[in-house]
Write a protein that holds these residues in place. Structure first.
Motif, short mmCIF file in Angstrom:
data_model
loop_
_atom_site.label_atom_id
_atom_site.label_comp_id
_atom_site.label_asym_id
_atom_site.label_seq_id
_atom_site.Cartn_x
_atom_site.Cartn_y
_atom_site.Cartn_z
N ILE B 45 -5.94 -16.94 22.96
CA ILE B 45 -6.56 -15.78 22.33
C ILE B 45 -8.04 -16.03 22.07
O ILE B 45 -8.90 -15.19 22.34
CB ILE B 45 -5.82 -15.42 21.03
CG1 ILE B 45 -4.44 -14.88 21.39
CG2 ILE B 45 -6.59 -14.41 20.21
CD1 ILE B 45 -3.49 -14.77 20.23
N PHE B 48 -10.13 -15.76 25.09
CA PHE B 48 -10.48 -14.39 25.35
C PHE B 48 -11.72 -14.00 24.53
O PHE B 48 -12.68 -13.43 25.06
CB PHE B 48 -9.28 -13.51 25.00
CG PHE B 48 -9.48 -12.07 25.32
CD1 PHE B 48 -9.57 -11.64 26.63
CD2 PHE B 48 -9.57 -11.14 24.30
CE1 PHE B 48 -9.75 -10.31 26.92
CE2 PHE B 48 -9.76 -9.81 24.59
CZ PHE B 48 -9.86 -9.38 25.90
N GLY B 51 -14.71 -15.60 25.89
CA GLY B 51 -15.12 -14.92 27.12
C GLY B 51 -15.90 -13.65 26.81
O GLY B 51 -16.93 -13.38 27.43
N VAL B 92 -24.61 -16.99 21.48
CA VAL B 92 -24.60 -18.29 22.16
C VAL B 92 -23.89 -19.33 21.31
O VAL B 92 -23.02 -20.06 21.77
CB VAL B 92 -26.05 -18.72 22.47
CG1 VAL B 92 -26.07 -20.12 23.04
CG2 VAL B 92 -26.69 -17.75 23.43
N ALA B 96 -20.15 -21.00 22.29
CA ALA B 96 -19.93 -22.42 22.50
C ALA B 96 -18.95 -22.98 21.48
O ALA B 96 -18.04 -23.74 21.82
CB ALA B 96 -21.26 -23.17 22.43
N TYR B 419 -31.57 -24.21 32.17
CA TYR B 419 -30.26 -23.83 32.69
C TYR B 419 -29.64 -24.89 33.56
O TYR B 419 -28.47 -24.79 33.93
CB TYR B 419 -30.35 -22.48 33.42
CG TYR B 419 -29.97 -21.38 32.49
CD1 TYR B 419 -30.79 -21.07 31.41
CD2 TYR B 419 -28.76 -20.72 32.61
CE1 TYR B 419 -30.42 -20.12 30.50
CE2 TYR B 419 -28.39 -19.75 31.69
CZ TYR B 419 -29.21 -19.46 30.64
OH TYR B 419 -28.83 -18.53 29.73
N PHE B 430 -16.04 -25.51 32.26
CA PHE B 430 -15.28 -24.36 32.73
C PHE B 430 -14.66 -24.65 34.10
O PHE B 430 -13.44 -24.62 34.26
CB PHE B 430 -16.15 -23.11 32.77
CG PHE B 430 -15.36 -21.90 33.19
CD1 PHE B 430 -14.50 -21.29 32.30
CD2 PHE B 430 -15.42 -21.41 34.48
CE1 PHE B 430 -13.73 -20.20 32.69
CE2 PHE B 430 -14.65 -20.32 34.87
CZ PHE B 430 -13.81 -19.72 33.97
N PHE B 438 -5.82 -24.09 33.54
CA PHE B 438 -5.08 -23.06 34.26
C PHE B 438 -4.00 -23.72 35.13
O PHE B 438 -2.84 -23.33 35.12
CB PHE B 438 -6.01 -22.24 35.15
CG PHE B 438 -6.77 -21.17 34.42
CD1 PHE B 438 -6.12 -20.31 33.55
CD2 PHE B 438 -8.14 -21.01 34.60
CE1 PHE B 438 -6.81 -19.32 32.88
CE2 PHE B 438 -8.84 -20.02 33.93
CZ PHE B 438 -8.17 -19.18 33.07
N ALA B 511 -19.99 -12.79 36.58
CA ALA B 511 -19.29 -13.19 35.37
C ALA B 511 -18.41 -12.07 34.85
O ALA B 511 -17.26 -12.29 34.45
CB ALA B 511 -20.29 -13.62 34.30
N VAL B 515 -14.37 -12.36 34.44
CA VAL B 515 -13.57 -12.15 33.24
C VAL B 515 -12.52 -11.10 33.51
O VAL B 515 -11.36 -11.23 33.10
CB VAL B 515 -14.47 -11.76 32.05
CG1 VAL B 515 -13.64 -11.39 30.84
CG2 VAL B 515 -15.40 -12.89 31.70
N GLN B 518 -9.34 -12.24 35.10
CA GLN B 518 -8.36 -12.96 34.28
C GLN B 518 -7.19 -12.08 33.87
O GLN B 518 -6.14 -12.57 33.46
CB GLN B 518 -9.03 -13.56 33.04
CG GLN B 518 -10.21 -14.46 33.34
CD GLN B 518 -9.90 -15.48 34.39
OE1 GLN B 518 -8.86 -16.15 34.34
NE2 GLN B 518 -10.76 -15.60 35.39
N VAL B 522 -3.35 -12.97 32.81
CA VAL B 522 -2.68 -12.58 31.57
C VAL B 522 -1.37 -11.87 31.89
O VAL B 522 -0.32 -12.17 31.31
CB VAL B 522 -3.60 -11.68 30.73
CG1 VAL B 522 -2.89 -11.19 29.49
CG2 VAL B 522 -4.86 -12.44 30.35
#
Ligand code: HEA
Ligand code: HEA
Ligand code: CUA
Ligand SMILES: [Cu+2]
Lengths: 147, 590, 258, 331
Positions: B45, B48, B51, B92, B96, B419, B430, B438, B511, B515, B518, B522
């Motif tokens: 959760i 999520f 994300g 940010v 994190a 970056y 990730f 996963f 990105a 997301v 996913q 789920v």
């Protein structure tokens, strides 16, 4: 090696270790060692031994005391080799952490706030007669940051 | 086989029922499997949530100051969904924090550690089940406090996940420094206590509660990963906890550990002084560098297991693998300074940390090559977990190699806080860990719920995520190459970086889609939980001890006394007919 | 479809290399280097890029090849029942070890020049980071900082002579910032309570960005400055100009000490 | 497993260490505690030895005697708890309970002394405080202003009361006296000639009258040592009155004054001191709770394992103090 509850073997094997006699002896040594730290308070000692050495001595006394507690009160003297596995890593790590902090933080700060040092609590040298009860030594600095 | 499973399962239910009802069984359960699943669900959760926060970040970087559709009001709380600069830093920071402290660490140590350790070593439960339960329930105050911090005056913490003082200490320095930071610290302390109880428990369990025959060198790599991770936690975390307390005191009690002399903020002179901002960085990274290995070693372990299983081949170089995990852990403790090369740290120290950092690539190299060696000459079955595991290897190489650039001190002068760093740690975190997680979910799902996940959709999920994540994170390397700094709400403010906007838009769109993808996972996850095909005890024909237990295992895990005869990687052994050779199967009589 | 997965993984090295090759065409490269020492860092970067690039390509290709070759669907050979190889372990321990040690030692010089050996000159300016601006203080005519004739500027523009050794004192007034000059490959966090220096030599005139690279609050993103490198004469001129401005702007201190 | 009615078999294990799980757990837990205190003590060490100024122990009302007493008490309690364990192993429950009770009492005495020591600091305004500490690091114009501020708040408060008592009138006199005799000249001197030392001398005098720091006066009493830089090491042979080695200043003579005080390095000292001793005290409290739980049990042979583990924890608490004592009191 297979004992179902594996709680059983813990306290029948060192029954004979320790004993009141040993504990009393350790107790007395701890007290003596504690008072040893106070040796550094005597003029006799202070006049002869530099402060760094005194401190090292006191730390040495502390370490000895710690060893006594660990060895006898915590029974490590009588334990098998696992004692090293469970105690040495943490001790080494902690010593390392402190050691690595010193060059960066401990030593660096001497340069950091010179300004504050100048304004710290000393009476300016030329005014000694003004206030005879104060002296121009550094009551508050141990490092000789004045160098 | 599946009949057996069903049998034990229902028997298990009956048992639970009389053990004390729903609450005792599913909420305040002492059973390591339930606790593991609790950790799994709460971290998913939060995954999520993390994300979503990332989406906020990406939106702002693609369309600075443009109102964010749909999510904007939720994430930023500002007018019309526009992300204000202080909300960007908040996003940010919280992204994190959530990802690291509420997702990756709990999912690895909490979920898989709890679920797998007793099963894989043949124990009926953890050494101290009560503390195990508490370690989960200590997460809840953290969840609540951290969640609440979004709604307090000033918003959630805004000091970056590194929370460097004085920014994080001086109340006037940032809006989120008002209350958010205090709550952040409290939450972190809770997480710390939770992890501490967990890690000591894991260590005790692994040291003391292995089944007969399960010697240390017959442990699966997963357990080794968990074990070493627990050690890292136990030694590193207290330091962060101590530092966190100090920062908390600096904020609420007027101490000055991290406040330098004469510090000011908003033109107000701060009272206490004599502290050192750099001290926090040392203490923080003393934890947080080992923490990055906490966040990857269990994943490495699980990947090793999956690779060997589906390559149908023994793990290449088991012992070197074990030693290199140990090596990573040991070295991991002496490299923390590489995050501080340009922080004003003593340059001589920088030199030592640099050499240590270079050396830490060695055990990682050993691991990488051994994984490749495992694939070599195997019969690779491309199941979903296997694909995730292989992608872990592939991605870890990228993430690890970019670490070498930063380890090189002069190069780090340029790429620090750009970056390039962001690319680096998303590749290891990730693309590495999260992908491994996963994979592990697909792999151990049958053991957790007694049913299989859908493989075809799993592969779709994998392929899309894999491609998209590379589109998201690989270009960040070249962003970093240009010196593009991180944590900037609007980097296009600088002439130098203005031409990078299109690339950032590309990244952001990838990105967003990623997301979105996913959702497949789920749905697959929840659908399979209830409607997936029943799995037998050992659907993957794996050797591991956990696969000899019923799926899902009942109370006490095993319906037999486990006796271990060999390591977990005897695939394709000439001694037996099948290509696998479970750890519990007695050797054929001569 | 049979080889789909291995081919998917082949995309990784191809895409990776392509990204770095294509980026320059979109002008996404290391920013122009205008310093004398920056070459060293760039070379080191490129050196590590080639080295890790090679490692990257080789390992990813090996991965691809194994995936291609040992697919259970097409590989009829029995699996190699092997638990590892001592000699291989030794090879792949020693090789990276040597490489890494080489990099480690090779870069030490560059680090030392960048952070350990300041030139023995007087600072050209003092840079103070403050939420959210860079302030500069020039020593003025007497070449001494913190004297009457210092020039203090808060417009975020720093003027320095080109082709000369430059020494800056950098510090912070409130929280951490980082003085980042992308075009000079220089970065140094500024820490309140600590005075640090930064030194370099610019070889091209012009204006370049000063970036704040350490999170310092909500305004972090706009804590921008410019550094201008001027030929010596122009620089002297500029200093005089600024001094003049300073004098007209000067607000006399309330003279309570008369 | 607590649910003994479970159908699962009791499994065989092959423990790596020949000790109980509980003891393994405790030792591992102590490892984490070592790291925790390493961080705290490390912080103290680097901040203290990196500090530009650091008060001597008597400047901040730290009396070696109490530290030593507490050391002694903890040592005693370490002995009593091993004796409790020893008795429990011999299945001598009542004697074990006696020793345990004694340990508990000793621990409580330790805390009592700690509380007394804290009180001594608090009553002199030595503690960290938001937003502004009572402690000033140097006697400068800001310090003088802070003093003046405090004086005027007090005075307006007093003057606003309609029917003043004799006491209150006296208080106003004291306030006026300090303001006139000490603050005004100091501020004036500073204003007139900020660079001359005269003003600073006056400021120092002001600070000294409010809060005479022991180290300054010790040196004076011991003129022979005053010349050596580390003369502040003269801790015992002090001319101090009372056990804290403290000379009475305005704040002591008139406790209601609560003027800001000047102790160089005092803020950092207070921060670290309360941090270290506070977390140590917290551990003591946890230990005491454990003792209470144990006291409710029958301390026979079966509970020896638990006693041993609690004992290990308690010894660890003792160990930490063994290091804190010289670091805080003697260095
Ligand atoms: C799981 C997490 C994880 C992992 C495993 C790593 C692994 C490594 N990291 Fe990373 N790192 C982070 C997470 C992680 N990191 C995070 C989160 C940050 C940023 C924090 C922040 O600032 O917010 C960070 C930041 C970071 C920095 C600081 C950068 C900066 O802020 O300026 C540095 C510097 O040295 C660094 C280095 C390394 C190195 C050398 C490794 C090595 O362990 C990698 C070793 C692996 C390989 C090298 C690849 C495999 C090996 C081969 C294929 C063999 C051949 C190789 C050679 C011969 C070179 N990392
Ligand atoms: C584990 C750690 C982790 C993970 C997984 C991620 C994931 C992502 N991160 Fe994050 N990030 C960090 C750790 C992580 N990050 C850290 C440490 C920082 C530094 C912060 C700082 O500077 O202080 C950072 C910073 C950071 C930045 C830099 C911001 C800046 O400096 O200005 C960016 C920018 O693009 C970014 C983007 C993303 C994106 C797009 C993802 C995507 O990959 C996210 C994708 C999300 C999902 C895929 C979730 C899907 C949900 C599910 C699968 C749940 C299923 C639910 C059920 C079954 C119930 N991150
Ligand atoms: Cu200043 Cu960021
Ligand atoms: Cu690191």
């Amino acid at each position: 090696m297979s004992n179902p509850t594996n709680d059983a073997n813990s306290h029948d094997d060192h029954e004979h270790h320790g004993g009141v006699g040993i504990y009393i002896a350790v107790f007395v040594s701890l007290c003596v060692l504690t008072s040893l730290s106070f040796l550094t308070y005597f003029d006799f000692w202070r006049d002869r031994v530099p402060m760094e050495a005194s401190r090292a001595f006191m730390m040495f006394v502390s370490c000895t005391k710690a060893m006594l507690v660990i060895m006898f009160f915590m029974h490590l003297k009588w334990e098998a080799n696992w004692k090293w596995v469970l105690t040495v890593p943490a001790s080494v790590m902690s010593a390392f952490l402190i050691l690595m902090l010193i060059p960066d933080i401990g030593l660096r700060m001497r340069h950091a706030s010179n300004e504050r040092m100048i304004h710290a609590a000393e009476v300016p040298a030329q005014d000694e007669e003004h206030d005879s009860q104060k002296h121009t030594d550094h009551p508050d600095d141990s490092h000789g940051a004045e160098h | 086989m599946s009949t057996v499973t069903a049998d034990v399962h229902s028997g298990d239910h009956a048992d639970h029922a009389h053990a004390g009802g729903f609450l005792r069984t599913y909420v305040f359960s002492l059973d390591h499997k339930i606790i593991g699943l609790q950790f799994l669900f709460s971290s998913l959760i939060w995954f999520f949530v993390g994300g979503l926060l990332a989406l906020g970040i990406r939106w702002q970087l693609a369309y600075p100051w443009a109102p964010m559709p749909i999510l904007g009001n939720m994430l930023a709380g500002a007018e019309g969904g526009q992300i204000a600069p202080e909300n960007y830093t908040m996003l940010v920071t919280m992204h994190a924090t959530v990802m690291i402290f509420f997702v990756i660490i709990p999912v690895l140590a909490g979920a898989f550690g709890n679920f797998l350790i007793p099963l894989m070593i043949g124990a009926e439960d953890m050494a101290v089940p009560v503390l195990n339960m508490l370690s989960y329930w200590f997460m809840w105050p953290a969840f609540i406090v951290m969640g609440a911090s979004f709604f307090v005056e000033g918003g959630a913490a805004q000091g970056g996940w590194t929370s460097y003082p004085p920014l994080s200490v001086i109340l006037e320095a940032a809006p989120g420094s008002l209350n958010g930071q205090t709550l952040w610290l409290i939450a972190l302390t809770m997480v710390g206590i939770s992890s501490m109880m967990g890690s000591v428990n894991y260590m005790t369990t692994i040291i003391q509660m292995r089944a007969p025959g399960m010697t240390m060198f017959r442990l699966p790599m997963t357990i080794w990963g968990m074990f070493i991770t627990a050690i890292l936690q136990a030694f590193a975390l207290p330091v962060l906890t101590a530092a966190g307390f100090m920062q908390l005191l600096d904020r609420v009690a007027g101490t000055g550990f991290f406040l330098a002399d004469g510090a000011t903020a908003n033109n107000a002179l701060m009272a206490s002084g004599g502290g050192q901002p750099l001290l926090w960085q040392h203490l923080f990274w003393f934890y947080s560098h080992p923490a990055v290995y906490i966040m990857i070693l269990p994943a490495m372990g699980m990947v090793s297991d999956i690779l060997s299983t589906f390559a149908r081949k023994p793990l290449f170089g088991y012992k070197p693998m074990v030693y290199s995990i140990g090596g990573i852990a040991g070295l991991g403790f002496i490299v923390w300074g590489h995050h501080m090369f340009v922080s004003g740290m003593n340059p001589m120290l920088g030199m030592t940390f640099m050499v240590a950092t270079m050396m830490i690539a060695l055990p990682s190299a050993i691991k990488t090559f051994n994984w490749l060696g495992t694939l070599w000459g195997g019969k690779i079955q491309y199941t979903t977990p296997m694909l995730f595991a292989i992608s872990f290897v592939s991605m870890f190489i990228i993430g690890g190699l970019s670490g070498i650039f930063m380890a090189a001190t002069p190069v780090d002068i340029f790429i620090h806080d750009t970056y390039y760093i962001v690319a680096h740690f998303h590749y290891v975190l990730f693309a590495g860990t999260a992908m491994a997680v996963f994979g592990a979910i697909y792999y151990w799902f049958p053991k957790m719920f007694g049913r299989m996940m859908n493989d075809a959709w799993g592969k779709v999920h994998f392929a899309l995520t894999f491609v998209l994540l590379n589109c998201v994170f690989f270009p960040m390397h070249i962003l970093g190459w240009t010196g593009f700094p991180r944590r900037l709400a609007d980097p296009y403010h600088y002439e130098t970086f203005r031409n990078l906007l299109p690339l950032n838009q590309f990244i952001s769109w990838c990105a967003f889609i990623m997301v979105g993808v996913q959702v497949i996972f789920v749905i697959n996850f929840f659908w399979s939980m209830f409607f997936g095909p029943k799995a037998g005890r050992n659907p993957w024909h794996s050797n591991g001890l956990e696969w000899q237990a019923p799926s899902p295992p009942g109370h006490g895990n095993f319906d037999f006394q486990p006796q271990i005869y060999r390591g977990p990687y005897e695939y394709g052994s000439p001694e037996v007919e099948e290509d696998y050779y479970p750890q519990t199967q007695p050797p054929p009589a001569e | 479809m049979k080889r789909f997965w291995s081919l998917l993984f082949l995309l990784v090295p191809i895409g990776g290399v392509a990204t770095f090759l294509v980026a320059p065409y979109f002008n996404i490269v290391l920013p122009r280097d205008v310093s004398v020492h920056g070459r060293v860092i760039d070379n080191l970067f490129m050196f590590i890029l080639y080295l890790t690039g090679a490692v990257f390509i080789v390992t990813e290709l090996v991965l691809f090849y194994f995936m291609w070759k040992y697919d259970a669907k097409s590989n009829s050979k029995p699996v190699k029942y092997s638990h590892g190889s001592h000699s291989l372990e030794i090879v792949w321990t020693i090789l990276p070890a040597v490489t890494l040690l080489f990099i480690a030692i090779y870069q030490m010089d560059a680090w030392a020049t960048a952070k350990m050996n300041p030139p023995n000159i007087k600072p050209h300016a003092e840079v103070t980071g403050r939420q959210f601006n860079w302030d500069f203080r020039y020593p003025g005519g007497d070449d001494e900082l913190y004297t009457e004739d210092d020039i203090v500027r808060t417009d975020g523009k720093l003027y320095l002579p080109v082709d000369e050794d430059i020494l800056l004192k950098i510090t912070s007034a409130d929280v951490l910032h980082s003085f980042f000059l992308p075009n000079l490959r220089l970065k140094q966090d500024v820490v309140p309570g600590m005075t640090q220096s930064m030194w370099f030599k610019a070889k091209k005139t012009g204006g370049y960005d000063i970036v704040c690279a350490e999170l310092c609050g909500w305004g972090h993103y706009k804590m921008k400055g410019r550094v201008f490198f001027l030929p010596r004469e122009e620089y002297d001129q500029k200093i005089l100009e600024m001094a003049a401005e300073q004098n007209t702007m000067r607000v006399d201190l309330p003279d309570e000490d008369e | 497993m607590s649910d003994s009615h479970s159908h699962s078999p009791m499994f065989d294990y092959q423990p790596a260490l020949p000790i109980s799980n509980g003891k393994t757990f405790m030792w591992l837990f102590l490892s984490t505690e070592i790291m925790f205190f390493a961080a705290l003590i490390g912080t103290f060490i680097v901040l203290r030895f990196g500090a530009v100024a650091w008060p001597s122990t008597h400047d901040v009302h730290l009396a070696e005697i109490w530290g030593a007493t507490n050391t002694f008490i903890l040592i005693c309690s370490s002995v009593t708890i091993v004796l409790a364990l020893e008795a429990a192993k011999k299945d001598n429950a009542s004697s074990a309970k006696g020793w345990m009770l004694l340990t508990f009492l000793l621990g409580s005495v330790f805390l009592g002394i700690k509380a007394y020591e804290y009180q001594a600091k608090f009553s002199h305004g030595i503690y960290p405080q938001q937003p502004h500490s009572q402690i000033y690091e140097k006697a400068d114009i800001y310090y003088a202003q802070a003093v003046r501020m405090r004086l005027s708040t007090l005075k307006t408060e007093l003057e606003s009361t309609t029917d003043r008592t004799e006491d209150q009138n006296e208080q106003i006199e004291v306030i006026d006296d300090i303001a006139l005799r000490l603050v005004d000249p100091a501020e004036k001197a500073m204003r007139e000639n900020p660079d001359s030392p005269a003003g600073r001398v006056l400021l120092l005098k002001l600070a000294d009258e409010i809060y005479p720091r022991a180290s300054i006066h010790e040196n004076h009493a011991n003129a022979g040592h005053a010349a050596t830089p580390d003369s502040r090491f003269t801790l015992v042979s002090t001319s101090a009155e009372g056990d804290t080695g403290h000379l009475a200043g305005f704040n002591d003579k008139h406790p209601w004054l609560k003027l800001p005080i000047m102790i160089p390095g005092g803020n950092m000292w207070a921060s670290t001191y309360f941090l270290l001793t506070g977390f140590h005290a917290l551990h003591v409290i946890i230990g005491l709770i454990a003792f209470v739980v144990l006291l409710g049990m029958t301390l026979n042979r079966t509970s020896a394992g638990v006693i041993e583990n609690v004992g290990l924890y308690w010894h660890f608490v003792d160990l930490v103090w063994i290091f804190l004592f010289p670091l805080l009191y003697l260095f």
